[in-house]
Motif scaffolding. Structure first.
Motif, PDB file in Angstrom:
ATOM      1  N   ASP A   1      50.485 -99.838  51.024  1.00  0.00           N
ATOM      2  CA  ASP A   1      51.200 -98.610  50.691  1.00  0.00           C
ATOM      3  C   ASP A   1      50.187 -97.480  50.586  1.00  0.00           C
ATOM      4  OD1 ASP A   1      53.514-100.071  50.520  1.00  0.00           O
ATOM      5  OD2 ASP A   1      53.489-100.228  48.335  1.00  0.00           O
TER       6      ASP A   1
ATOM      7  N   ASP B   1      55.735 -96.429  52.019  1.00  0.00           N
ATOM      8  CA  ASP B   1      56.135 -97.535  51.151  1.00  0.00           C
ATOM      9  C   ASP B   1      56.523 -98.723  52.030  1.00  0.00           C
ATOM     10  OD1 ASP B   1      57.072 -99.228  49.234  1.00  0.00           O
ATOM     11  OD2 ASP B   1      58.883 -98.079  48.769  1.00  0.00           O
ATOM     12  N   HIS B   2      55.777 -99.798  51.907  1.00  0.00           N
ATOM     13  CA  HIS B   2      56.043-101.003  52.700  1.00  0.00           C
ATOM     14  C   HIS B   2      56.619-102.121  51.836  1.00  0.00           C
ATOM     15  CE1 HIS B   2      54.462 -99.591  56.469  1.00  0.00           C
ATOM     16  NE2 HIS B   2      53.295 -99.274  55.945  1.00  0.00           N
TER      17      HIS B   2
END
Length: 848
Positions: free
Chosen positions: A86, A360-361
C-alpha cells in the motif's frame, strides 16, 4: 485458361459435420484462438523481469487483442507472490511542501490509519483528563500563585518608591485605544496633596507662578520613575515567562508518558523503519502543540494599574509632557491569562496526523491489473488537487494528493490503448520518462490554469510494473522509426494475425466461441446450420478458403444480429437462414453508395458496355471501393489510345494527379513488359495513353494493370475486345498474372451490373488463377454460374487473358524471334515494327 466450376466458387460447410445439436450442448471456449505467436510473445514479455520488457500489441481491431491480454493476465496475476505494498503520503513536519511516502504491506495502510486515528482520539481524552484532574490543577495553581505573589511584591515595591518620591501613578488611555504597556500610566507629582499634571506645572512656570528649578527637578524625578516602571514591566514579563515555562514543563512531565506509550504500541505493531521514523516525528511534534488537545491558558496578565494614593486622583485626562522630555517607551502588549475557553478537543481535526492512502491493495489478490481506458495525464499519473485559500491563490496539502492508474498498477500490469496514449498531450513522453527512470512523481498538470498555486513535491515512487500497449502496425512502426527510446522501453512486440488455418480443430473452436458469445450475451443458441453459416462467413472474412478469420468482434456482432433476426422470425435457435438474413441486413445498411453506382450503370449514365459488340482498345476493369465498414466492387471502363511517337505509355490518372504510387508502378511495369516482349529487335516508337473513363477520384493499387495491358495490346493489334467480360489482376514484366485483393467484391460488383442490365449467358469475369482459393462468392453468383448465366475464368498469363478477350490466339514466339502473323502478339509486333520504320521519317518531330 480455366473456366471455374460452381464448386470452386464457394466453400460449403455441411451442418452434418458437427456432432452437437445446438451450441447450448457445448462448453464455453477457454482457448485463445488463432494467435499462438502473439500468446508466446506476451508470455515472454510478462515472464522476463528486467527493465524494458514492456509489450506492444499490434494487429487489426477485433482480433482479440484485449480479450487475449485479459485472459493471460487473469491467469498470471493471481499467481504472483503477493499484492504490492500500500502507498500512503504523510505530512512532513520539517518540510511541509515535501510530503513523505510510506509503504506498508498490502492491507496494512487502512489498519495503520485506523490505529493512528484511534491513538490521536485516545490521546485527546487522556490529555483532557489530565488537564481536568485535581492533581494537575493544584500543581498548576501553585505555579501561578507563586508567580502572582512575586508579581504583587514587585508592584508593591514600586508603589512605595513612587509614594516616597511624592508622585502618583495615574491610568490614562491615549487616543481612545486600549491601553498598552507603560502607556497606560502617567506619573504626576503630588502638589498640595493632589497629583498635578506636569503640563499644567509647565504652564505655571511660563507664567511665573511655579519655580522653574523645582519643575525641572520634578521632571528629572519623573523620568527616573518612568525608567523604573519599564524595569518593573520587564521583571513582570520574566516572571510570566518563567511561570509559563513551569506550566509547560508540568504538561510535558504529565503528558509525555501518555504519548510515548501510544507511540510505542504503534511501533511494536508496525515494525517498519519508515513507519518508526514517521512516528518519532509525530511524537516530537505532538509535544510542541499540546494546547491543540485542550487549549491552555496563555501568559499571565499584565499587572493591574496601581490606584493613585489619593481617592480624588483624576482619571482620563490628556497627558502633556514637558518640552524636551521623552515619554517612556511603549511596553509590548501581553495576552492576559483568563479562564480556560469552553472548547473541546474535537474542534480540531488534526488533519496533519492522518494518512492519505493513495493506493490500497487490501482486496487485491496477486498482482494488480489495471485497464486504463482514458489515459489523460491526471487519470494515468495522478494529481494534486487544490483549494482556494484566498482570492486568486490556490493551496494544496498532502491530503489532496491523488494517485493515477500507473501507481495503482505498480507491482502488476497496466494496459493502455496506443492512440489514446498518443493523443493526450504530454502523456506519452511522461510515461517514457517514468519507465526509463523507474520512478513516478505525482504532480499537478494544468497548463491553462492562470491562478497562483502553492506547489508540493511529494516523494517519488519506485516503479515495478509491466506496461502493455494495444495499437496497430502503423503506430508501432512510426514510433519505432521516430522515437529512439521506444525500442528500449517496448522490447516485446506481439503481432496478432487476422486469420488462422481452417482445420477440424479450429472449426470446433469456432463453434465453442459462438457458444461463449451466446452465454455471455444471452443469445439464442446456434443450431448446426447456423454454425455452418458462421464458419463460411469467417472464411469469407479471412479471404481464403483454407483460412478462418480471427476478427472475433465482427463474428460476435453478426451473432448478435442473427439472434435478433431469429427472434423476429419466432425461432427458438439461430439457424443458417438467420445468419444469412443478418448478413444481408448488414450489407443493406451500408451499401447505399453501391446502389447509387449500380443505378448509374443501369441508367447508362456511367458508360459501360457489358453486353455489346467488341470494341478496340476498351476493356472492363474491376475496382473496389472501401468505405471502411463496407467494401464493394464495380466495373470500370479502361481505354487505351496508341500512335507513333516518343512519349511511351502515359498514365492519364497520374498526369491528372489521381494516381497513387502503386497504380503508377503498375503502369510502369506495363512499359517494361512491352520492352521485354517486343523491343528486343527494334526501338519502341510508341505513344500511348491509358485512362479510367468517368473516374474523378483517386486510383491506387496495381490490380487494374492486367486490364490496362489488354486494352493497350488490343489497340496496337487493332483487335476488338469482348465487352461482356471484365478482368482483374496485376502483371509483372514477364507477363504473369498476379493475385490481387478484393476478388470476391470485384466479381460480385460486375455480376450485379450484368444482372441489372439482364444476364445474357455469355457474361463473366477473368481473375488470376492464384486467386481461385480466395473465392467465397455470395450464393446468388454461384447459382448464376451453375445455371450457365455467368462465367468465371482463371488465367496465369497476359497471353491467356488477351486471347480470351479477343478470341484470337496469343501466338508463341518463333525461332526467329517473331510471332505468327495472325496472332495477337504477331499483330502487336507488326504494328510496333511499323512505328519504328516510320519514326525514321520524322526524326525532328519525334525529338521535339
Amino acid at each position: 485458361m480455366t473456366e471455374l466450376t460452381p464448386a470452386e466458387l464457394r466453400l460449403r460447410v455441411s451442418p452434418s459435420d458437427f456432432a452437437f445439436e445446438t451450441t447450448a450442448d457445448l462448453p464455453p471456449s477457454e482457448t485463445i484462438l488463432g494467435q499462438p505467436r502473439a500468446v508466446t510473445a506476451i508470455r515472454t514479455g510478462l515472464g522476463i523481469p528486467h527493465d524494458g520488457y514492456n509489450i506492444f500489441l499490434t494487429g487489426l481491431a477485433g482480433t482479440g487483442r484485449r480479450t487475449t491480454v485479459q485472459r493471460i493476465l487473469a491467469e498470471v496475476a493471481p499467481k504472483a507472490s503477493g499484492p504490492p505494498d500500500d502507498l500512503a503520503y504523510v505530512h512532513s513536519f520539517a518540510s511541509p511542501d515535501a510530503p513523505k511516502l510510506l509503504r506498508l504491506p498490502a492491507g496494512q495502510a487502512r489498519k495503520f490509519q485506523t490505529d493512528l486515528r484511534l491513538f490521536i482520539t485516545t490521546l485527546q481524552k487522556a490529555i483532557r483528563a489530565i488537564f481536568d484532574s485535581e492533581a494537575y490543577g493544584r500543581r498548576k495553581r501553585t505555579i501561578l500563585a507563586g508567580a502572582d505573589t512575586r508579581r504583587a511584591k514587585l508592584i508593591q515595591n514600586y508603589e512605595r518608591q513612587v509614594q516616597k518620591a511624592q508622585f502618583a501613578l495615574v491610568g490614562e488611555p491615549s487616543s481612545g485605544a486600549p491601553p498598552s504597556g507603560s502607556n497606560r500610566y502617567a506619573l504626576d507629582p503630588i502638589i498640595g496633596g493632589k497629583p498635578v499634571d506636569l503640563g499644567e506645572l509647565e504652564d505655571q512656570v511660563a507664567e511665573g507662578n511655579f519655580p522653574k528649578d523645582k519643575f525641572e527637578a520634578l521632571v528629572k524625578q519623573r523620568d527616573k520613575l518612568a525608567g523604573q516602571l519599564e524595569t518593573l514591566f520587564g521583571a513582570i514579563r520574566t516572571e510570566e515567562a518563567e511561570a509559563q515555562q513551569a506550566v509547560v514543563a508540568l504538561d510535558e512531565k504529565m503528558i509525555l508518558p501518555q504519548v510515548q506509550s501510544g507511540i510505542a504500541e504503534l511501533k511494536e505493531k508496525y515494525d517498519l523503519p519508515t513507519v518508526h521514523g514517521y512516528l518519532g516525528e509525530v511524537q516530537a511534534q505532538l509535544m510542541t502543540e499540546l494546547d491543540r488537545f485542550y487549549p491552555l491558558e496563555g501568559p499571565m496578565p499584565a499587572p493591574a494599574p496601581v490606584p493613585p494614593p489619593t481617592p480624588e486622583a483624576p482619571a482620563g485626562r490628556r497627558r502633556r509632557g514637558a518640552r524636551g522630555a521623552a515619554d517612556p517607551p511603549p511596553m509590548p502588549e501581553s495576552e492576559p491569562l483568563g479562564p480556560m475557553p469552553e472548547t473541546g478537543p474535537d474542534d480540531d481535526d488534526f488533519w496533519e496526523y492522518d494518512l492519505n492512502i493513495v493506493v490500497d491493495h487490501s482486496e487485491t489478490v496477486g498482482a494488480p491489473v489495471v485497464f486504463e481506458s482514458n489515459p489523460t495525464y491526471t487519470n494515468l499519473f495522478g494529481t494534486i488537487e487544490r483549494g482556494m485559500v484566498e482570492q486568486g491563490i490556490m493551496r494544496a496539502d498532502y491530503t489532496q494528493i491523488k494517485a493515477g492508474s500507473l501507481l495503482r498498477a505498480n507491482g502488476g500490469y497496466l494496459v493502455l490503448n496506443a492512440l489514446d496514449l498518443l493523443t493526450e498531450g504530454s502523456v506519452y513522453p511522461t510515461l517514457k520518462r517514468f519507465l526509463r527512470n523507474r520512478r513516478a512523481e505525482i504532480q499537478s498538470f494544468d497548463p491553462f490554469y492562470n491562478m497562483t498555486v502553492s506547489t508540493l513535491k511529494p516523494e517519488s515512487v519506485e516503479l515495478r510494473l509491466k506496461v502493455i500497449v494495444i495499437g496497430d502496425e502503423e503506430v508501432y512502426e512510426t514510433l519505432w522509426a521516430q522515437d529512439e527510446d521506444f525500442a528500449r522501453i517496448f522490447k516485446i512486440r506481439a503481432d496478432f494475425d487476422t486469420e488462422m488455418p481452417r482445420v477440424e480443430a479450429t472449426v470446433r473452436h469456432y463453434a465453442a466461441f459462438l457458444a461463449s458469445v451466446c452465454r455471455t450475451d444471452g443469445l439464442l443458441p446456434f443450431d448446426r446450420s447456423g454454425v455452418a453459416e458462421m464458419v463460411e462467413f469467417g472464411v469469407r472474412l479471412a479471404g481464403r478458403q483454407t483460412k478462418l478469420s480471427t476478427r472475433f468482434s465482427v463474428l460476435a456482432d453478426l451473432s448478435r444480429e442473427a439472434d435478433y433476426a431469429a427472434r423476429q422470425a419466432g425461432h427458438e435457435v439461430i439457424t443458417g437462414a438467420d445468419v444469412v438474413a443478418a448478413d444481408r441486413a448488414q450489407v443493406e445498411r451500408s451499401n447505399l453508395a453501391e446502389e447509387k453506382y449500380q443505378e448509374l450503370i443501369a441508367e447508362g449514365t456511367l458508360l459501360l458496355s457489358i453486353d455489346g459488340e467488341p470494341v478496340v482498345g476498351q476493356v472492363n476493369g474491376l475496382v473496389v471501393y472501401d468505405l471502411g465498414t463496407y467494401a464493394f466492387g464495380l466495373p470500370a471502363r479502361i481505354t487505351a489510345a496508341t500512335s507513333l511517337g516518343p512519349g511511351g505509355v502515359v498514365d492519364i490518372e497520374r498526369e491528372s494527379e489521381l494516381s497513387g504510387a502503386h497504380h503508377t508502378k503498375g503502369v510502369l511495369i506495363i512499359t517494361g513488359y512491352l520492352r521485354r516482349q517486343y523491343g528486343h529487335d527494334k526501338p519502341l516508337a510508341l505513344a500511348a495513353s491509358l485512362a479510367f473513363e468517368q473516374s474523378y477520384v483517386g486510383v491506387d493499387g496495381d490490380s487494374a494493370s492486367a486490364a490496362e495491358l489488354c486494352a493497350l495490346l488490343s489497340s496496337l493489334a487493332e483487335l476488338p475486345v469482348r465487352q461482356d467480360l471484365a478482368i482483374t489482376g496485376s502483371v509483372n514484366q514477364r507477363g504473369d498474372i498476379q493475385p490481387i485483393g478484393g476478388v470476391n467484391e470485384k466479381i460480385e460488383g460486375f455480376f450485379h451490373a450484368c444482372r441489372e442490365r439482364g444476364l445474357t449467358g455469355t457474361q463473366g469475369a477473368i481473375i488470376p488463377k492464384l486467386n481461385t482459393p480466395d473465392l467465397m462468392l455470395r450464393p446468388e453468383v454461384v447459382e448464376a454460374v451453375a445455371a450457365g448465366q455467368f462465367h468465371l475464368y482463371a488465367v496465369d498469363t497476359v497471353d491467356e487473358a488477351v486471347s480470351l478477350l479477343t478470341g484470337t490466339e496469343p501466338g508463341a514466339r518463333l525461332d526467329d524471334g517473331g510471332f505468327p502473323d495472325d496472332s495477337v502478339n504477331g499483330r502487336v509486333d507488326a504494328r510496333l515494327r511499323l512505328f519504328a520504320r516510320e519514326s525514321r521519317l520524322f526524326p525532328h518531330e519525334l525529338r521535339a
